[in-house]
Write an enzyme that holds these catalytic residues in place. Structure first.
Site, PDB file in Angstrom:
ATOM      1  N   GLY A 165       2.869 -82.316 -20.782  1.00 20.96           N
ATOM      2  CA  GLY A 165       2.335 -82.516 -22.117  1.00 20.96           C
ATOM      3  C   GLY A 165       1.459 -81.375 -22.578  1.00 20.96           C
ATOM      4  O   GLY A 165       1.004 -81.360 -23.720  1.00 20.96           O
ATOM      5  N   ASN A 214       1.621 -91.397 -17.122  1.00 23.78           N
ATOM      6  CA  ASN A 214       2.548 -90.746 -18.041  1.00 23.78           C
ATOM      7  C   ASN A 214       3.795 -90.234 -17.341  1.00 23.78           C
ATOM      8  O   ASN A 214       4.721 -89.754 -17.991  1.00 23.78           O
ATOM      9  CB  ASN A 214       1.861 -89.600 -18.790  1.00 23.78           C
ATOM     10  CG  ASN A 214       1.276 -88.575 -17.842  1.00 23.78           C
ATOM     11  OD1 ASN A 214       1.054 -88.849 -16.665  1.00 23.78           O
ATOM     12  ND2 ASN A 214       1.035 -87.387 -18.333  1.00 23.78           N
ATOM     13  N   ASP A 241       5.778 -83.013 -12.918  1.00 25.29           N
ATOM     14  CA  ASP A 241       4.619 -82.927 -13.795  1.00 25.29           C
ATOM     15  C   ASP A 241       3.816 -81.691 -13.387  1.00 25.29           C
ATOM     16  O   ASP A 241       4.026 -81.125 -12.313  1.00 25.29           O
ATOM     17  CB  ASP A 241       3.787 -84.194 -13.654  1.00 25.29           C
ATOM     18  CG  ASP A 241       2.546 -84.181 -14.516  1.00 25.29           C
ATOM     19  OD1 ASP A 241       2.632 -83.738 -15.661  1.00 25.29           O
ATOM     20  OD2 ASP A 241       1.489 -84.608 -14.023  1.00 25.29           O
TER      21      ASP A 241
END
Length: 1125
Positions: A674, A744, A391
């Site tokens: 994201g 997430n 991430d």
């Protein structure tokens, strides 16, 4: 209240309220991340354990040993170690699951205020139901997915922190429907709320929600902006009320958690295959010996029984005798894969886990967070990772922006030079600019170039206009809790950094209303009329404000991506544009996020006409966005360039060095985020994942992208992250590791072979789902290159030695079968067979598996290429298994035939025969123990006091037990169990026996020494070279040379810096996010006195953290890699 999911078939739930009952057909709010309960633990755990082929194999052998006709060994030799293995594994699994239960119970027992029977009552989270109305207060966690009904803020606004979901600490705005916000805090009205919600079924999409509220004969659309998700924290909002839409496992947070799966290492999977091979080999040996028995029985057996060994019950059928002998040999030869192997594996893995937990270099003192191995089954897999999926926000970056440099009117500010004009590197010791003249300064702000403050004090117009733009062109909201204590609530940390910089240089953004912005310019309060905000979006990549100053002049201020802004400048800015562009290239080369700044003075007639068209466009329903974009384009042209800003997106400490080192270890690092592409690419350049010498490849189809060293996936959902990981697992069959810090990332963490959670301030969802956790990304380097590599190295050496040792031990029975009439008689006595693996040779191999190391930890990191053997699976594979098995077979052959040949006609000193079966067994057993001890000494690379103690101690224990079992004393206590009095003393007192043992040991070990010497000398591996260098360095005591810090040199222009939400400008100009707490300011626009911090109260979000830890550098060689975005 009625809820229905808009899906097929339509699911409906009627909530019926009585005085004491709220009945609902939906999921309750109880969560469960554990695998077992008290009733299912035993069957499920045993089922999982017997999926390991070896455990099923030993259970089968145990059943055979219970049959007297085929068993020549007692059943306890198998059942005791099997029960021990199953118990140890079960206790470990139960302990892990107990902590999961404890964590679940802690969450389920949190308290919430629920509206029941017309009044607020305190209820545990697990008792909350769909349709309940919950009251939240500031800084409370959201218990379930709620439809926001009303709040203490104007227009039903509330602010939430989503760190638990996505790792981002900047606040998000949520707004209730106007029709429900009127409910306020009126308990009576809220209790009578009887709306019907039709919405999508539960799913894991954190950024999307579609539904409709049916209430008061109206239909009101619902979207994600109306929802408070479980795991969020209410911030800067005194209270709010929400109605539960999804609860428990149906919440978006839990939908992203995925299922807890049983992870197994590649070595475990290989072991299953090898056990099947060994079982097949065992069957072949059993068949050979059974055929031999049948032949022997038919040709020799009858005469032999008449003369030597009559049977109580004669078997007339030679085939049946061979059949029974086959199963007898299966039992005798089963020690080729001993159950003690799996006991030892579990102990070694447990020890490696504790080494990770105890590693002080992976302890984060600031957060009081140690590294934690949350599983004990994957340690060696850490030494085989080929792909890392990471991430971005909260993992690679701190999500903290710092104003680093700027270019104003063609001059760079932010760099420090010595008295000779040489550029200096800024460190912690570099003096900071003194902002003490400004009582409203942010004391955490640091800037080192004093010339910028001097230019400000000298009243340079461009400099002042530069900071005026930063103080006016933004969507930040201020809050002043105490006089002079300003806190900025920014939608993006980029904006917060820019406004804070203007604040410290004397342009303090102090207050705003829907129509005005108040800025303290060098101590003087100036109020500007806010005429329009031209909002940001991902297409425009810029934002502008139009303000009127106290003198009545209208001006547009704009900031945005330089590639967009430079096309909209007036021709007179051409020369400044070239200079600023060079500065931007320099900033981009340092990995900074850049923005260009410009302004335009507006003609009043043109502006009034434009405003009229803007109002008309805002009132349209169709094509509104297109018309607004056209009007914005018309206004943002012929601007005058002011300069550019350079913001440092603060990486977590050591990220760049860690990525550089892992890349040298041939580990491919993929970023799954994201965020938009520009933001992700900026970070990739900052941490050296992308460089100018890389080729940019845009892959449409094909398989080549699997070989790319760096891949950046932008705008991906949590489910897509997991799908990318699964794709690589399935197609490349490579070991994958996923690392993240938010909910997430949970699906990705659970999908990968190894999941790592970043623990700390960003939430605990990723940690709870992970296999390993620590506080910062930089610790991944040590986890893989030190602990992972050592664990893989130790486990492989352990397995090679164990298989060698047990082939050598077991195959002696095979050779002996040809000399005992294939009768399934054992060479060794039963006690030696029982104790060999669990007493005589267990501790030395455990010490090697726990403490051995080929090179030390510093060189493991200094030479990342040492990690590659694990990726290529070189240290233990089918070929290595075959070689160590072949060595074991050779050793067993030597162990049997040298004593057999030497003692066949041997005599004692007194002329007596020394070739009785028990003396022969003692000679072979002693030779075996000594050879095994010498071999493990040769296999040990790193000697400790524990290794010495265990090896020499095991030899001492062997001889002590050997002489005790053949002593008069134990015979007197257990005459039937230990009948061979004095055999050991008699045999080992003979020089010929010791000469045989010495000869056997030399013949067994000498070929190994020769092969290893020649291989290390003629074909040295990378490890051999490093070990030689390490030995030479230890002798010479060289001084460590400081490693040069990696600095990225890139000419690539950094893109628009904002991680900003569209639509926030409209929220400001509407005044819906502002609270009026005092008399409104007067409508004058001139220079005013202090408008008063109590006039307009703004709620704020973020704090700014300075990372003052010095980075360590790492020199890397340049290489050309492919990159896909």
């Amino acid at each position: 209240m009625r809820f229905s999911f808009d899906c097929e078939p339509l699911v409906q739930c009627q909530l019926m309220k009585t005085d004491s009952l709220l009945f609902c057909l939906f999921q309750d709010n109880h969560i469960k991340t554990s695998k077992y309960n008290i009733f299912t633990f035993l069957p499920i755990n045993l089922f999982e354990q017997f999926q390991r082929v070896a455990n099923a194999y030993f259970l089968f052998l145990l059943i055979l040993q219970l049959i007297p006709q085929v068993s020549s060994l007692s059943w306890f030799t198998t059942i005791v170690p099997l029960a021990l293995v199953l118990t140890i594994t079960a206790v470990k699994d139960a302990t892990d699951d107990y902590f999961r239960h404890k964590s679940d119970q802690q969450v389920n027992s949190r308290q919430s205020q629920v509206l029941l029977s017309g009044r607020l009552q305190s209820e545990q989270w697990m008792n909350v139901r769909v349709g309940d109305i919950i009251k939240l207060e500031n800084n409370q966690f959201v218990a379930a997915d709620l439809l926001l009904l009303s709040s203490s803020e104007p227009y039903g606004l509330s602010y939430v922190e989503t760190a638990e979901l996505d790792g981002e600490t900047n606040l998000k705005v949520r707004q209730a429907l106007t029709v429900t916000s009127e409910l306020g805090a009126d308990i009576h009205k809220l209790a009578e709320f009887d709306g019907e919600v039709v919405c999508e079924p539960p799913n894991n999409k954190l950024d999307r929600f579609t539904g409709t509220l049916l209430w008061k004969d109206g239909k009101f659309p619902l979207d994600n902006g109306k929802l408070l998700l479980r795991g969020c924290v209410l911030r800067n909002t005194e209270w709010c009320f929400g109605m539960v839409i999804f609860a428990g496992l149906e919440t978006k947070l839990m939908q992203n958690c995925g299922r807890t799966t049983f992870k197994r290492t590649s070595i475990d999977r290989l072991m299953n295959t090898l056990v099947l091979w060994i079982f097949g080999f065992l069957m072949c040996m059993g068949i050979i010996l059974a055929i031999g028995n049948s032949v022997w029985e038919k040709s020799v057996g009858g005469n032999f029984r008449k003369l030597y060994l009559p049977w109580d019950e004669v078997l007339s059928d030679a085939f049946f005798s061979g059949f029974l002998t086959f199963w007898s040999y299966i039992i005798i030869l089963n020690t080729v894969v001993p159950i003690s192997l799996y006991v030892s594996v579990e102990v070694i893995r447990l020890g490696h886990s504790y080494f990770i937990n105890w590693d002080r270099r992976m302890y984060q003192a600031q957060r009081d967070t140690p590294a934690e191995a949350r599983t004990t089954t994957l340690n060696e897999e850490l030494g085989q990772v080929e792909y890392i999926f990471s991430d971005k926000t909260g993992t690679l970056t701190q999500n903290i922006m710092v104003f680093s440099k700027c270019s104003i009117n063609g001059k760079i500010y932010g760099e420090v030079y010595d008295e000779f004009g040489h550029k200096l590197e800024i460190t912690e010791k570099t003096p900071c600019v003194d902002f003490s003249f400004n009582p409203l300064r942010d004391r955490r702000f640091r800037f080192h170039d004093h010339s910028l403050l001097e230019a400000m004090k000298l009243d340079e117009t461009a400099v002042r206009e530069f900071f005026r733009l930063l103080a006016l062109c933004h969507t930040v909201m201020p809050e002043e809790k105490m006089e002079g204590e300003l806190v900025y609530q920014a939608q993006s940390p980029d904006e917060g950094a820019l406004v804070t910089a203007a604040r410290n240089f004397g342009f303090v953004f102090r207050a705003r209303t829907p129509e005005t912005i108040t800025v303290y310019e060098l101590g003087k309060a100036v109020t500007y009329q806010l005429l329009a905000i031209l909002d940001f979006n991902n297409v425009r990549k810029r934002m502008s404000v139009i303000v009127r100053n106290p003198q009545g002049r209208a001006r547009l201020y704009c900031k945005g991506a330089d590639t967009i802004l430079f096309d909209r400048l007036e021709p007179a800015s051409e020369e400044l544009l070239c200079t600023t562009s060079e500065h931007l290239n320099e900033f981009a080369g340092e990995g900074l996020r850049t923005l260009a700044l410009a302004y335009r003075d507006l003609d009043e007639d043109f502006f009034q006409g434009w405003m009229q068209r803007l109002r008309e466009a805002c009132s349209l329903v169709e094509k509104r966005e297109d018309l607004l974009a056209s009007l914005y384009e018309e206004m943002e042209r012929e601007m005058t360039l002011l300069g550019a800003t350079a913001i440092e997106d603060k990486l977590e400490q050591g990220v760049a060095e860690t990525i550089a080192c892992l890349t040298l270890a041939s580990i491919k690092i993929w970023v799954l985020t994201g965020d938009k592409m520009e933001t992700a690419i900026n970070i990739a350049y900052s941490c050296n994942m992308l460089r100018d010498d890389m080729n940019e490849v845009f892959v449409i189809s094909g398989h080549t992208w699997f070989g790319l060293r760096t891949v950046i996936c932008c705008r991906v959902t949590p489910l897509q992250k997991a799908q990318v990981v699964e794709l690589v697992k399935r197609r490349r069959r490579a070991v994958t590791l996923a690392i993240g810090d938010g909910a997430n990332d949970v699906s990705m963490i659970k999908t990968a072979h190894i999941g790592v959670g970043i623990s700390g301030q960003e939430g605990m969802q990723a940690v709870l789902a992970s296999d390993y956790s620590f506080a910062q990304f930089r610790h991944l380097q040590r986890l893989l290159l030190v602990h992972g590599r050592w664990s893989y190295f130790r486990m492989c050496n352990f397995l090679c030695y164990f298989f060698y040792k047990n082939f050598a031990f077991t195959l002696v029975h095979f050779w002996f079968g040809f000399f005992c009439g294939f009768s399934a008689q054992t060479v060794y006595d039963q006690w030696f067979i029982t104790l060999f693996n669990i007493v005589y040779t267990s501790l030395p191999v455990l010490a090697m598996g726990l403490f051995d190391q080929d090179v030390n930890e510093k060189n493991s990191i200094r030479f990342p290429k040492l990690y590659e053997p694990g990726q290529l699976n070189l240290l233990f594979n089918k070929r290595q298994f075959f070689l160590c098995s072949l060595q074991g077979a050779y050793t067993s052959f030597t162990l049997f035939f040298i004593p057999y040949g030497a003692l066949y006609h041997g005599v004692r000193d007194d002329g007596a025969n020394v070739t009785d079966q028990q003396s022969f067994a003692v000679t072979i057993a002693t030779s075996l123990v000594i050879v095994a001890s010498v071999q493990i000494g040769l296999d040990t690379n790193y000697w400790t006091a524990i290794n010495h103690f265990y090896i020499w101690g095991s030899l001492a224990v062997y001889f002590s037990i050997l002489f005790a079992m053949h002593s008069n004393g134990i015979f007197g206590i257990f005459p039937s169990q230990f009948p061979f009095i004095g055999t050991a003393r008699s045999s080992l007192s003979q020089p010929v026996v010791w000469l045989v043992i010495l000869l056997t040991t030399v013949v067994c070990v000498a070929p190994v020494l020769v092969v290893r010497f020649l291989r290390a000398d003629l074909y040295p591996t990378q490890t051999d070279k490093v070990r030689r260098w390490q030995l030479a360095s230890r002798r010479q005591h060289p001084h460590e040379q400081g490693l040069r810090r990696v600095r990225r040199t890139s000419s690539r222009r950094s893109a628009y810096a904002f991680a900003h939400q569209e639509g926030y400008g409209e929220l400001i100009t509407s005044g819906r996010n502002m609270r009026f707490t005092g008399p409104a300011p007067e409508s004058g626009l001139g220079s005013t006195s202090d408008p008063g911090p109590h006039t307009w109260k703004m709620h704020s979000s973020s704090s700014w953290i300075e990372n003052l830890l010095k980075k360590r550098g790492l020199t890397t060689g340049s290489s050309t890699d492919d990159t896909v975005k």
